[in-house]
Write an enzyme that holds these catalytic residues in place. Structure first.
Site, PDB file in Angstrom:
ATOM      1  N   GLY A 232       6.111 -14.315  -3.536  1.00 49.62           N
ATOM      2  CA  GLY A 232       5.363 -13.555  -4.431  1.00 49.62           C
ATOM      3  C   GLY A 232       5.470 -12.103  -4.159  1.00 49.62           C
TER       4      GLY A 232
ATOM      5  N   ARG B  53       5.832  -7.964  -6.444  1.00 57.02           N
ATOM      6  CA  ARG B  53       5.613  -7.048  -7.876  1.00 57.02           C
ATOM      7  C   ARG B  53       6.975  -7.318  -8.560  1.00 57.02           C
ATOM      8  NH1 ARG B  53       3.497  -3.057  -4.638  1.00 57.02           N
ATOM      9  NH2 ARG B  53       1.446  -2.887  -4.591  1.00 57.02           N
TER      10      ARG B  53
ATOM     11  N   LYS C 145      -4.976  -6.747   8.673  1.00 55.32           N
ATOM     12  CA  LYS C 145      -6.048  -6.287   9.659  1.00 55.32           C
ATOM     13  C   LYS C 145      -7.151  -5.814   8.723  1.00 55.32           C
ATOM     14  CE  LYS C 145      -2.438  -3.546   9.665  1.00 55.32           C
ATOM     15  NZ  LYS C 145      -1.078  -3.465  10.272  1.00 55.32           N
TER      16      LYS C 145
ATOM     17  N   VAL D   5      -2.666  -7.696  14.707  1.00 53.96           N
ATOM     18  CA  VAL D   5      -2.956  -6.575  15.872  1.00 53.96           C
ATOM     19  C   VAL D   5      -1.799  -6.519  16.791  1.00 53.96           C
ATOM     20  CG1 VAL D   5      -4.557  -5.959  17.701  1.00 53.96           C
ATOM     21  CG2 VAL D   5      -5.461  -7.173  15.903  1.00 53.96           C
TER      22      VAL D   5
ATOM     23  N   GLY E 284       1.513  -5.974  16.105  1.00 54.81           N
ATOM     24  CA  GLY E 284       2.855  -6.543  16.006  1.00 54.81           C
ATOM     25  C   GLY E 284       3.440  -7.923  16.695  1.00 54.81           C
TER      26      GLY E 284
ATOM     27  N   GLY F 180       9.649   1.247   8.740  1.00 53.17           N
ATOM     28  CA  GLY F 180       8.837   0.459   8.195  1.00 53.17           C
ATOM     29  C   GLY F 180       7.796   0.194   9.255  1.00 53.17           C
TER      30      GLY F 180
ATOM     31  N   GLU G 194       1.791   2.066   7.068  1.00 57.31           N
ATOM     32  CA  GLU G 194       1.235   1.182   5.975  1.00 57.31           C
ATOM     33  C   GLU G 194       1.617   1.708   4.787  1.00 57.31           C
ATOM     34  OE1 GLU G 194      -1.191  -1.466   6.735  1.00 57.31           O
ATOM     35  OE2 GLU G 194       0.007  -1.308   8.620  1.00 57.31           O
TER      36      GLU G 194
ATOM     37  N   LYS H  61      -8.020  -3.017  13.752  1.00 58.89           N
ATOM     38  CA  LYS H  61      -7.376  -3.789  14.878  1.00 58.89           C
ATOM     39  C   LYS H  61      -8.459  -3.688  16.041  1.00 58.89           C
ATOM     40  CE  LYS H  61      -2.501  -2.740  13.906  1.00 58.89           C
ATOM     41  NZ  LYS H  61      -1.633  -1.558  13.799  1.00 58.89           N
TER      42      LYS H  61
HETATM   43  P1  NAP Z   1       5.245  -3.897   2.360  1.00 59.83           P
HETATM   44  O1  NAP Z   1       6.591  -3.380   2.678  1.00 59.83           O
HETATM   45  O2  NAP Z   1       4.649  -2.847   1.505  1.00 59.83           O
HETATM   46  O3  NAP Z   1       5.385  -5.199   1.344  1.00 59.83           O
HETATM   47  C1  NAP Z   1       4.256  -5.577   0.664  1.00 59.83           C
HETATM   48  C2  NAP Z   1       4.694  -6.791  -0.374  1.00 59.83           C
HETATM   49  O4  NAP Z   1       3.710  -7.364  -0.872  1.00 59.83           O
HETATM   50  C3  NAP Z   1       5.934  -6.365  -1.183  1.00 59.83           C
HETATM   51  O5  NAP Z   1       6.778  -7.424  -1.311  1.00 59.83           O
HETATM   52  C4  NAP Z   1       5.078  -6.175  -2.575  1.00 59.83           C
HETATM   53  O6  NAP Z   1       5.970  -6.564  -3.566  1.00 59.83           O
HETATM   54  C5  NAP Z   1       4.181  -7.126  -2.396  1.00 59.83           C
HETATM   55  N1  NAP Z   1       2.694  -7.046  -3.124  1.00 59.83           N
HETATM   56  C6  NAP Z   1       1.980  -6.049  -2.571  1.00 59.83           C
HETATM   57  N2  NAP Z   1       1.109  -6.190  -3.446  1.00 59.83           N
HETATM   58  C7  NAP Z   1       1.194  -6.999  -4.517  1.00 59.83           C
HETATM   59  C8  NAP Z   1       0.782  -7.430  -5.624  1.00 59.83           C
HETATM   60  N3  NAP Z   1      -0.538  -6.998  -6.134  1.00 59.83           N
HETATM   61  N4  NAP Z   1       1.331  -8.294  -6.490  1.00 59.83           N
HETATM   62  C9  NAP Z   1       2.340  -8.683  -6.117  1.00 59.83           C
HETATM   63  N5  NAP Z   1       3.178  -8.705  -5.117  1.00 59.83           N
HETATM   64  C10 NAP Z   1       2.550  -7.487  -4.147  1.00 59.83           C
HETATM   65  O7  NAP Z   1       4.136  -4.035   3.312  1.00 59.83           O
HETATM   66  P2  NAP Z   1       4.443  -4.728   4.882  1.00 59.83           P
HETATM   67  O8  NAP Z   1       4.691  -3.524   5.831  1.00 59.83           O
HETATM   68  O9  NAP Z   1       5.468  -5.837   4.774  1.00 59.83           O
HETATM   69  O10 NAP Z   1       3.157  -5.045   5.250  1.00 59.83           O
HETATM   70  C11 NAP Z   1       2.254  -6.513   4.785  1.00 59.83           C
HETATM   71  C12 NAP Z   1       1.112  -6.900   5.662  1.00 59.83           C
HETATM   72  O11 NAP Z   1       1.365  -6.841   7.101  1.00 59.83           O
HETATM   73  C13 NAP Z   1       0.109  -5.750   5.415  1.00 59.83           C
HETATM   74  O12 NAP Z   1      -1.178  -6.281   5.775  1.00 59.83           O
HETATM   75  C14 NAP Z   1       0.180  -4.689   7.078  1.00 59.83           C
HETATM   76  O13 NAP Z   1      -0.796  -4.257   7.376  1.00 59.83           O
HETATM   77  C15 NAP Z   1       0.693  -5.882   7.863  1.00 59.83           C
HETATM   78  N6  NAP Z   1       1.644  -5.431   8.964  1.00 59.83           N
HETATM   79  C16 NAP Z   1       2.532  -4.796   8.807  1.00 59.83           C
HETATM   80  C17 NAP Z   1       3.301  -4.381   9.988  1.00 59.83           C
HETATM   81  C18 NAP Z   1       4.411  -3.410   9.723  1.00 59.83           C
HETATM   82  O14 NAP Z   1       4.858  -2.865  10.870  1.00 59.83           O
HETATM   83  N7  NAP Z   1       4.913  -3.222   8.662  1.00 59.83           N
HETATM   84  C19 NAP Z   1       2.997  -4.759  11.141  1.00 59.83           C
HETATM   85  C20 NAP Z   1       1.710  -5.553  11.340  1.00 59.83           C
HETATM   86  C21 NAP Z   1       1.105  -5.976  10.244  1.00 59.83           C
HETATM   87  P3  NAP Z   1       7.154  -5.503  -3.844  1.00 59.83           P
HETATM   88  O15 NAP Z   1       8.237  -5.646  -2.926  1.00 59.83           O
HETATM   89  O16 NAP Z   1       7.714  -5.968  -5.291  1.00 59.83           O
HETATM   90  O17 NAP Z   1       6.602  -4.155  -4.091  1.00 59.83           O
HETATM   91  N1  HSE Z   2       0.999   0.427  10.409  1.00 55.45           N
HETATM   92  C1  HSE Z   2       1.128  -0.254  11.534  1.00 55.45           C
HETATM   93  C2  HSE Z   2       1.271   0.382  12.912  1.00 55.45           C
HETATM   94  C3  HSE Z   2       1.778  -1.545  11.507  1.00 55.45           C
HETATM   95  O1  HSE Z   2       2.048   1.400  12.604  1.00 55.45           O
HETATM   96  O2  HSE Z   2       0.976  -0.063  13.899  1.00 55.45           O
HETATM   97  C4  HSE Z   2       1.514  -2.578  12.712  1.00 55.45           C
HETATM   98  O3  HSE Z   2       0.285  -3.361  12.528  1.00 55.45           O
END
Ligand code: NAP
Ligand code: HSE
Length: 436
Positions: free
Chosen positions: A50, A52, A110, A137, A139, A192, A195, A210
Site C-alpha cells: 500500500g 500513495r 515508534k 527502536v 533500527g 533515508g 523521518e 523510542k
Molecule cells: P517513507 O520512506 O516516507 O515511506 C512511507 C511509505 O508509506 C511510502 O511508501 C508512502 O507512499 C506510504 N504512505 C505514507 N502515508 C500514506 C498514506 N496516507 N496512504 C498511502 N500510503 C502512505 O518512510 P520510512 O522511512 O520507510 O519509514 C516508515 C516507518 O518506519 C516510520 O514509522 C518510521 O518512523 C519507521 N522507521 C524508519 C526508519 C528509517 O531509517 N527510515 C528506521 C526505523 C523506523 P508513497 O511512497 O507513495 O509516498
Molecule cells: N529517523 C530515525 C533516526 C529512523 O534517524 O534514527 C530510525 O528510527
C-alpha cells in the site's frame, strides 16, 4: 516409514508502505524467500504493497502489487500486516482494522506506539494476534526482544543510549569536521535516515518516542511520549561542539530511562549531553546507535549497530515477520504487553546527573564567590571551575558533581538574576563520568 512431504504451508503478508523501509522489506521477502520458508515452515507471499503513488516504479517491488487501497489491504485478513507508513493516522486505524480481521501486525512506528500503544496492545489481546515492533527502536539492533525476553528475569535500573541516527549523524559531522548543520541534515535525509518530517529527529521527538518504548519494556510500566522530558539538538551550536571538544568531551543526543534512587518511580529524558571521549558512546558515530542496559544481575550490557536506514530497519522487520510466521505455524502467540509494575513517571527535576555551566561574567573581585554561593545555596556541589579570558571577555566554566535537575535549574535561575553574571552562555548535562 517415511511419509511424502506435505505441501508447504503458505502465509500471506500485506505491506502498508513501500518507502525507505517498506521497499527493503519487500526486497528481502523476495530475495530470501526459500530461506524464510525453511526457517518458518511456511512460504511467505506478499499480497499487496500500500502506497500513495501507485504509478512511480519502486526497486524491489512488483508493480502489480502496488495499491492505494490501504483500507482494503489492511482488512484483507492477511496472516501478517506490516505497517511501515509512519505517523499516527491512518496507521492506527489500519492496524486496528488488520487486527480485527485476524492479522498479526509488525510495525516500525515508534511515534504511534509511544502515543497510543495501549490501544494497539489491547486490540492485539482482544483479537488474539501478535503485535511486534523491534524496528521501532534502534533500527537493526536486536534490543526490544532482549529487553522483553532475555532480561525478563533481571531487574533493570537504567537504560542509556543513542537512539536517533539522524541527530547522531549530524552531531558526529559537526564534531569531526565542523560541518554545517543544514548540509548534514540534508545528507541524512538523502540517506533515508530522517523521518518524513525531520523536526521529529532534530527536536528529539523520535528519540523521546523510542525512550518511552524502552522504558515501558524495561520497567514493566506504560510510559508515553508525553511523559518523556525532551530537548532536541537545534540549540547545539558549533561553538558548543568545539568547547566540548576542548574539554575532552563530545556532544550526543542521549535517551535515558532510569529508576529513581528510592525506586519511587522512573525518570525518562532525552537531551543533548556531554560525554567523555573515553566513554564507549563517544565512539558511536554517524547513523549508528548504541544502548547500555544496566540490570542488577547482568550488570552492564551494551547493544550497538545501525540505527537507521532502509535495509538495517528491514532486517528488524523481517525478524518480527519470521517470529510471527513461526507462531502461526505452531498455532501460538508471543507475549503481550507487561505493565504490572505501574511505576510513577517522575518529572525531570528528579533526575540526578552532572552539569557543565558556561557563564559570561564581569571579571572583578567577588564574582567567583557570588557564583559559588548560587551553586552552594541550591545544594549543587562544584567539581571544578575554570576562568577563560579576562576583563570583558571573561568566561567561567563550572563543572558540578551529581545533583538533582531541579537544584541545577534553581541555580541557573539565581545566576541569571545576579549582576555579576552577564549571561548564562551554556548549560549541558554530563553523562558517562563515574563517581558522584
Ligand atoms: P517513507 O520512506 O516516507 O515511506 C512511507 C511509505 O508509506 C511510502 O511508501 C508512502 O507512499 C506510504 N504512505 C505514507 N502515508 C500514506 C498514506 N496516507 N496512504 C498511502 N500510503 C502512505 O518512510 P520510512 O522511512 O520507510 O519509514 C516508515 C516507518 O518506519 C516510520 O514509522 C518510521 O518512523 C519507521 N522507521 C524508519 C526508519 C528509517 O531509517 N527510515 C528506521 C526505523 C523506523 P508513497 O511512497 O507513495 O509516498
Ligand atoms: N529517523 C530515525 C533516526 C529512523 O534517524 O534514527 C530510525 O528510527
Amino acid at each position: 516409514m517415511t511419509t511424502p512431504d506435505a505441501a508447504p504451508r503458505e502465509l500471506t503478508v500485506a505491506l502498508l508502505g513501500g518507502g525507505t523501509v517498506g521497499s527493503q522489506v519487500a526486497r528481502l521477502l523476495t530475495e530470501s524467500a526459500d530461506d524464510l520458508a525453511a526457517r518458518t515452515g511456511a512460504r511467505l507471499r506478499v499480497v499487496g504493497v500500500g502506497v500513495r503513488d501507485t504509478v512511480r516504479p519502486r526497486d524491489g517491488i512488483d508493480a502489480g502489487l502496488l495499491t492505494d487501497d490501504l483500507a482494503g489491504l489492511a482488512a484483507s485478513g492477511a496472516d501478517i500486516v506490516v505497517e511501515v507508513l509512519g505517523g499516527i493516522e491512518p496507521a492506527r486505524s489500519l492496524i486496528l482494522a488488520a487486527m480485527e480481521a485476524g492479522s498479526s501486525v509488525v510495525t516500525a512506528n515508534k511515534a504511534l506506539l509511544a502515543e497510543d500503544g495501549a490501544t494497539l496492545f489491547a486490540a492485539a489481546e482482544k483479537h488474539g494476534v501478535d503485535l511486534y515492533y523491534e524496528a521501532s527502536v534502534a533500527g537493526a539492533i536486536p534490543l526490544l526482544r532482549p529487553l522483553r525476553d532475555s532480561l525478563a528475569g533481571d531487574k533493570v535500573r537504567r537504560v542509556l543510549g543513542i537512539v536517533n541516527g539522524t541527530t547522531n549523524f549530524i552531531l558526529s559531522a559537526m564534531d569531526e569536521n565542523g560541518a554545517d548543520y543544514a548540509d548534514v541534515l540534508a545528507e541524512a535525509q538523502a540517506l533515508g535516515y530522517a523521518e518524513a518530517d525531520p523536526t521529529a529527529d532534530v527536536e528529539g521527538y523520535d528519540a523521546a518516542a523510542k525512550a518511552a518504548i524502552l522504558a515501558s519494556l524495561a520497567f514493566h510500566t506504560r510510559v508515553r511520549l508525553e511523559d518523556v522530558h525532551r530537548e532536541g539538538i537545534t540549540t547545539v551550536s558549533a561553538q558548543d561542539v568545539a568547547a566540548a571538544r576542548d574539554m575532552g568531551f563530545v556532544i550526543k543526543l542521549l535517551a535515558v530511562a532510569e529508576l529513581a534512587e528510592d525506586e519511587r518511580g522512573v525518570v525518562v529524558r532525552v537531551h543533548p549531553a556531554m560525554v567523555p571521549r573515553s566513554h564507549p558512546l563517544a565512539g558511536v558515530r554517524g547513523a549508528f546507535n548504541a544502548v547500555f542496559v544496566e540490570a542488577d544481575a547482568a550488570g552492564q550490557v551494551m547493544f550497538y549497530g545501525r540505527g537507521a536506514g532502509g535495509a538495517p530497519t528491514a532486517s528488524a522487520v523481517l525478524g518480527d515477520i519470521v517470529a510471527i510466521a513461526r507462531h502461526r505455524v505452531a498455532g501460538s502467540l508471543g507475549p503481550g504487553e507487561s505493565t504490572y509494575a505501574r511505576l510513577d513517571v517522575l518529572p525531570v527535576g528528579e533526575a540526578v546527573t552532572r552539569y557543565y555551566v558556561n557563564l559570561d561574567v564581569a571579571d572583578k573581585p567577588g564574582v567567583l564567590a557570588t557564583v559559588a554561593s548560587a551553586f552552594a545555596d541550591n545544594g549543587v556541589s562544584i567539581q571544578n571551575v575554570r576562568q577563560d579570558g579576562r576583563g570583558d571577555a571573561a568566561r567561567l566554566v563550572v563543572r558540578t558533581h551529581t545533583a538533582h535537575d531541579s537544584a541545577l535549574s534553581a541555580t541557573i535561575d539565581r545566576l541569571r538574576s545576579t549582576d555579576a553574571v552577564r549571561a548564562v552562555v551554556g548549560v549541558m548535562r554530563v553523562e558517562g563520568e563515574g563517581g558522584s
